[in-house]
Design a protein around this motif. Structure first.
Motif, PDB file in Angstrom:
ATOM      1  N   GLY A   1       0.816  -1.204   0.000  1.00 25.51           N
ATOM      2  CA  GLY A   1       0.000   0.000   0.000  1.00 25.51           C
ATOM      3  C   GLY A   1       0.848   1.251   0.000  1.00 25.51           C
ATOM      4  N   PHE A   2       0.422   2.250   0.764  1.00 21.47           N
ATOM      5  CA  PHE A   2       1.077   3.558   0.770  1.00 21.47           C
ATOM      6  C   PHE A   2       1.483   3.942   2.185  1.00 21.47           C
ATOM      7  N   ILE A   3       2.261   5.011   2.265  1.00 20.82           N
ATOM      8  CA  ILE A   3       2.662   5.588   3.548  1.00 20.82           C
ATOM      9  C   ILE A   3       2.207   7.035   3.560  1.00 20.82           C
ATOM     10  N   LEU A   4       1.314   7.386   4.494  1.00 17.35           N
ATOM     11  CA  LEU A   4       0.812   8.754   4.608  1.00 17.35           C
ATOM     12  C   LEU A   4       1.764   9.574   5.474  1.00 17.35           C
ATOM     13  N   VAL A   5       2.373  10.574   4.885  1.00 12.39           N
ATOM     14  CA  VAL A   5       3.276  11.458   5.622  1.00 12.39           C
ATOM     15  C   VAL A   5       2.585  12.809   5.695  1.00 12.39           C
TER      16      VAL A   5
ATOM     17  N   ALA B   1      -5.281   9.697  11.254  1.00 15.18           N
ATOM     18  CA  ALA B   1      -4.073  10.526  11.370  1.00 15.18           C
ATOM     19  C   ALA B   1      -3.515  10.493  12.795  1.00 15.18           C
ATOM     20  N   VAL B   2      -4.388  10.592  13.788  1.00 13.45           N
ATOM     21  CA  VAL B   2      -3.948  10.600  15.187  1.00 13.45           C
ATOM     22  C   VAL B   2      -3.372   9.243  15.588  1.00 13.45           C
ATOM     23  N   MET B   3      -4.056   8.155  15.240  1.00 16.75           N
ATOM     24  CA  MET B   3      -3.578   6.819  15.603  1.00 16.75           C
ATOM     25  C   MET B   3      -2.274   6.492  14.890  1.00 16.75           C
ATOM     26  N   ASP B   4      -2.138   6.924  13.635  1.00 21.12           N
ATOM     27  CA  ASP B   4      -0.869   6.709  12.926  1.00 21.12           C
ATOM     28  C   ASP B   4       0.279   7.374  13.668  1.00 21.12           C
ATOM     29  N   PHE B   5       0.043   8.590  14.154  1.00 22.32           N
ATOM     30  CA  PHE B   5       1.095   9.323  14.866  1.00 22.32           C
ATOM     31  C   PHE B   5       1.435   8.646  16.192  1.00 22.32           C
TER      32      PHE B   5
ATOM     33  N   ASP C   1       2.897   4.307  12.920  1.00 21.20           N
ATOM     34  CA  ASP C   1       2.645   3.426  11.778  1.00 21.20           C
ATOM     35  C   ASP C   1       1.757   4.169  10.791  1.00 21.20           C
ATOM     36  N   ASN C   2       2.363   4.711   9.731  1.00 23.57           N
ATOM     37  CA  ASN C   2       1.638   5.548   8.781  1.00 23.57           C
ATOM     38  C   ASN C   2       1.172   4.794   7.535  1.00 23.57           C
ATOM     39  N   THR C   3       1.225   3.496   7.560  1.00 22.89           N
ATOM     40  CA  THR C   3       0.862   2.744   6.358  1.00 22.89           C
ATOM     41  C   THR C   3      -0.654   2.716   6.166  1.00 22.89           C
ATOM     42  N   ILE C   4      -1.052   2.625   4.921  1.00 20.60           N
ATOM     43  CA  ILE C   4      -2.453   2.459   4.565  1.00 20.60           C
ATOM     44  C   ILE C   4      -2.509   1.553   3.343  1.00 20.60           C
ATOM     45  N   SER C   5      -3.371   0.593   3.366  1.00 18.86           N
ATOM     46  CA  SER C   5      -3.450  -0.362   2.261  1.00 18.86           C
ATOM     47  C   SER C   5      -4.001   0.308   1.004  1.00 18.86           C
ATOM     48  N   PHE C   6      -3.821  -0.358  -0.122  1.00 15.61           N
ATOM     49  CA  PHE C   6      -4.354   0.153  -1.389  1.00 15.61           C
ATOM     50  C   PHE C   6      -5.871   0.330  -1.295  1.00 15.61           C
ATOM     51  N   GLY C   7      -6.559  -0.696  -0.773  1.00 14.02           N
ATOM     52  CA  GLY C   7      -8.006  -0.608  -0.623  1.00 14.02           C
ATOM     53  C   GLY C   7      -8.429   0.445   0.380  1.00 14.02           C
TER      54      GLY C   7
END
Length: 316
Positions: free
Chosen positions: A11-15, A81-85, A89-95
């Motif tokens: 997937g992707f990484i949200l920065v 966004a808050v939980m990633d921080f 863990d900033n990953t998000i799947s393609f779906g």
């Protein structure tokens, strides 16, 4: 350059803005507080308008829809966004990215159209009060809401499917708060200029046309208000309209910057700040703007709190 299919990878990484700020902990606390405010204020407004029969009129019917949209819109973005921080863990799947994009586009487009219909509601109420319940009958109100949701859903699904079909480069970092069209297109390995033009046309259609309708409505309202004989009537009309115009200015200003301005005028930092404004700040402020100077909403809130949440103590 080697292409990769993110649907088969990680997937992707949200920065987003929380990762690139100078004081991420303070910003995280601020974002959490705004989200809590958005949940509380929009939830209360939904409760009050639903429970209090005196607010079962077209204006508050549309306002209830706006509160629902704002509550869902900020919930699509902020908790992630808050939980990633917090979890680093900033990953998000393609779906997951596709789903977030579709929901954000749908809710943003629905709010955009709904604000234009709310301006029409004020125009009819002030300029044609005797025909108000004809032009804003329950059937028309439901038609307005259904139109907003259907058009927004079709647009969101179309853009999401087309955006996600592009091949993306080796970089998986989306330098943005959420999965949106333009930040994702920057990762594509193919020329997306024609599609970016389509996005621009959609932005103009969904933003500038409704905005033109809003400006026209309030211009006509202003002329009518200036000719009102009653100062009390003028004040009530202006307070209601100014609250709506404040919300319109915040939402349309941010959305126009994001989807109408040419891509050459965008940079990552500005885009992140703008996205925070219309996904987190605006949903938290909207119910306050509509209710703080609205005597009907304040009165209804007191009645509901007194009836269901803070019942009067029996006399000893």
């Amino acid at each position: 350059m080697e292409l990769w299919n993110s649907s088969l990878g990680n997937g992707f990484i949200l920065v987003g803005i929380l990762d690139g700020s100078g004081s991420p902990e303070l910003l995280c606390v601020t974002v959490t507080a705004l989200y809590t405010l958005a949940l509380t204020s929009n939830g209360l407004l939904l409760l009050v308008i639903t429970v209090d029969a005196r607010l079962h009129v077209p204006m508050y019917f549309l306002l209830r829809q706006l509160s629902l949209i704002d509550l869902l819109f900020t919930s699509v973005v902020t908790p992630k966004a808050v939980m990633d921080f917090l979890l680093r863990d900033n990953t998000i799947s393609f779906g997951g990215c596709a789903l977030q994009m579709a929901l954000a586009l749908m809710l943003g487009s629905a709010e955009d159209l709904l604000l234009a219909f709310m301006a029409y509601d004020r125009y009819v109420a002030i300029c044609h009060p005797l025909n108000y319940m004809i032009f804003m009958s329950p059937r028309i109100c439901w038609l307005i809401v259904a139109t907003s949701w259907i058009l927004a859903s079709l647009t969101a699904v179309g853009h999401t499917v087309y955006t996600m079909h592009f091949p993306f480069c080796m970089s998986q970092e989306i330098r943005h708060l959420l999965c949106e069209i333009l930040p994702l297109l920057r990762l594509s390995c193919v020329d997306t200029s024609q599609y970016e033009l389509m996005v621009y046309v959609t932005g103009v259609t969904f933003l500038l046309l409704p905005l033109s309708a809003i400006v026209t409505s309030y211009t006509l309202i202003l002329f009518t208000v200036l000719h009102m004989p009653s100062n009390e009537g003028k004040k009530k009309a202006l307070v209601t309209c100014l609250s709506h115009l404040t919300v319109v200015g915040m939402f349309y200003g941010a959305a126009t910057f994001m989807y109408v301005l040419p891509s050459s005028l965008h940079n990552t930092k500005q885009d992140n700040i703008i996205s925070v404004f219309y996904t987190i700040v605006t949903p938290a402020l909207n119910p306050l703007i509509y209710s703080l100077r609205n005597k009907e909403v304040i009165g209804a809130l007191r009645r509901v709190l007194g009836r269901y949440i803070l019942p009067a103590h029996p006399t000893l």
